[in-house]
Design an enzyme around this catalytic site. Structure first.
Site, short mmCIF file in Angstrom:
data_model
loop_
_atom_site.label_atom_id
_atom_site.label_comp_id
_atom_site.label_asym_id
_atom_site.label_seq_id
_atom_site.Cartn_x
_atom_site.Cartn_y
_atom_site.Cartn_z
N SER A 138 24.65 16.71 56.40
CA SER A 138 25.70 16.07 57.21
C SER A 138 26.80 17.11 57.41
O SER A 138 26.89 18.09 56.65
CB SER A 138 26.25 14.88 56.42
OG SER A 138 27.46 14.41 56.99
N TYR A 151 29.30 10.57 48.70
CA TYR A 151 28.52 11.06 49.85
C TYR A 151 28.77 12.56 50.05
O TYR A 151 27.83 13.34 50.24
CB TYR A 151 28.94 10.27 51.09
CG TYR A 151 28.11 10.48 52.33
CD1 TYR A 151 26.93 9.77 52.54
CD2 TYR A 151 28.50 11.39 53.31
CE1 TYR A 151 26.17 9.94 53.70
CE2 TYR A 151 27.75 11.57 54.47
CZ TYR A 151 26.59 10.85 54.66
OH TYR A 151 25.84 11.02 55.81
P1 NAD Z 1 20.08 4.36 58.70
O1 NAD Z 1 20.86 3.43 57.83
O2 NAD Z 1 19.85 4.01 60.14
O3 NAD Z 1 18.66 4.67 58.08
C1 NAD Z 1 18.53 4.92 56.72
C2 NAD Z 1 17.08 4.84 56.35
O4 NAD Z 1 16.98 5.06 54.93
C3 NAD Z 1 16.44 3.48 56.62
O5 NAD Z 1 15.09 3.66 57.00
C4 NAD Z 1 16.51 2.78 55.25
O6 NAD Z 1 15.51 1.79 55.07
C5 NAD Z 1 16.27 3.98 54.35
N1 NAD Z 1 16.75 3.78 52.98
C6 NAD Z 1 17.97 3.41 52.56
N2 NAD Z 1 17.99 3.32 51.21
C7 NAD Z 1 16.74 3.66 50.80
C8 NAD Z 1 16.11 3.75 49.53
N3 NAD Z 1 16.77 3.47 48.40
N4 NAD Z 1 14.81 4.10 49.48
C9 NAD Z 1 14.12 4.36 50.63
N5 NAD Z 1 14.66 4.29 51.85
C10 NAD Z 1 15.95 3.95 51.93
O7 NAD Z 1 20.84 5.76 58.55
P2 NAD Z 1 20.87 7.07 59.44
O8 NAD Z 1 22.20 7.15 60.08
O9 NAD Z 1 19.64 7.19 60.26
O10 NAD Z 1 20.89 8.16 58.28
C11 NAD Z 1 19.79 8.98 57.97
C12 NAD Z 1 20.30 10.22 57.25
O11 NAD Z 1 21.16 10.96 58.11
C13 NAD Z 1 21.09 9.93 55.98
O12 NAD Z 1 20.78 10.88 54.99
C14 NAD Z 1 22.53 10.11 56.44
O13 NAD Z 1 23.39 10.46 55.39
C15 NAD Z 1 22.36 11.24 57.43
N6 NAD Z 1 23.47 11.36 58.39
C16 NAD Z 1 23.76 10.34 59.24
C17 NAD Z 1 24.82 10.50 60.11
C18 NAD Z 1 25.21 9.43 61.09
O14 NAD Z 1 26.26 9.59 61.74
N7 NAD Z 1 24.44 8.37 61.26
C19 NAD Z 1 25.59 11.66 60.10
C20 NAD Z 1 25.25 12.67 59.22
C21 NAD Z 1 24.18 12.51 58.36
#
Ligand code: NAD
Length: 256
Positions: A138, A151
């Site tokens: 991130s 985080y």
């Molecule tokens: P999201 O909430 O849409 O998806 C998260 C996924 O992780 C889902 O499939 C959920 O079922 C799964 N998950 C959650 N807890 C879990 C567990 N204990 N075991 C197995 N699966 C689990 O989130 P996203 O925004 O797609 O985030 C994905 C990654 O990208 C994360 O690591 C997040 O930190 C990172 N990220 C997101 C953003 C953003 O702006 N959305 C920015 C930077 C980084």
């Protein structure tokens, strides 16, 4: 490009993980999905791309579940060639109010899970002398924000872990890199927009504009497709010597 190879993407039943899984399937890779909620819809979307797809519901906070998932992937497809450590959760609170159980969960899911999948995937990658480990960090892997201590600690941790693994594999055909997205409009971020709108008594549109305006100079969300495109590039021969990077796709967030 990835025909005959297998990609395992953690947290891929929605959001960024699902987008990356679809893009890797589009390159011909068989896919192991992981994550909570409906897996049948995502499985059907991937199968429609003409590859094999399985789902394992391992909870990424549990080392035993992760071991089961990696054994499952090996039993179905032989080995994991592309490992995308994407599963992640967020919790927002001041340090002194941060629930201990939430701290432990964020560190386990956002950081320690990548250690477990990587240690279990690496032996077969080394044997094949080819592999790709892509960690979804991130902008918070490079800079901090208030009220996101767990985080930020986990994401800085995964950037460091990425560099260590890249060095340990530097003389092999295995690479390890991180992708550092800015704001992407997924469920994880929508919750923060909803919370801000409720807390400040403003509309959702205004909460969204404030969220972008605070951090992301482009004032546009990074898209899942943009991140998936970078993941595909990292799997290509052109990226053979891209090792240990933490690559921002953040609309200028960390350039400030
Ligand atoms: P999201 O909430 O849409 O998806 C998260 C996924 O992780 C889902 O499939 C959920 O079922 C799964 N998950 C959650 N807890 C879990 C567990 N204990 N075991 C197995 N699966 C689990 O989130 P996203 O925004 O797609 O985030 C994905 C990654 O990208 C994360 O690591 C997040 O930190 C990172 N990220 C997101 C953003 C953003 O702006 N959305 C920015 C930077 C980084």
């Amino acid at each position: 490009m990835l025909k005959g190879k297998t990609a395992l993407v953690t947290g891929s039943t929605s959001g960024i993980g699902l987008g990356i899984a679809k893009a890797l399937a589009g390159q011909g890779a068989n896919i192991v999905l992981n994550g909570f909620g409906d897996a049948e819809g995502p499985k059907a979307e991937i199968a429609a791309l003409g590859v094999k797809v399985e789902h394992h519901g391992a909870d990424m906070s549990r080392a035993g579940d992760i071991e089961d998932m990696m054994k499952f992937a090996a039993s179905r497809f032989g080995r994991v060639d592309v490992l995308v450590n994407n599963a992640g959760i967020q919790h927002v609170a001041k340090v002194e109010d941060f629930p201990v159980e939430r701290w432990d969960a964020v560190i386990a899911i956002n950081l320690s899970s990548a250690f477990h999948t990587t240690r279990l995937a690496l032996p077969a990658m080394r044997e094949a002398n080819w592999g790709r480990i892509i960690n979804i960090a991130s902008a918070h892997g490079l800079v901090a924000s208030a009220q996101k201590s767990a985080y930020v600690a986990a994401k800085h941790g995964i950037v460091g872990f990425t560099k260590s693994v890249a060095l340990e594999t530097a003389t092999t055909g295995v690479t390890c890199n991180a992708i550092c997205p800015g704001w992407v409009l997924t469920a994880l971020v929508q919750k923060q927009i909803d919370d801000r709108s409720a807390r400040e008594g403003i509309s959702l549109a205004q909460a969204q504009n404030e969220l972008l305006g605070e951090k992301q100079p482009s004032l546009q969300f990074t898209t899942v497709e943009q991140l998936a495109g970078l993941a595909v590039f990292m799997c290509s021969p052109a990226a053979d010597q891209v090792r240990g990077v933490a690559w921002q796709v953040d609309g200028g967030w960390t350039a400030q």
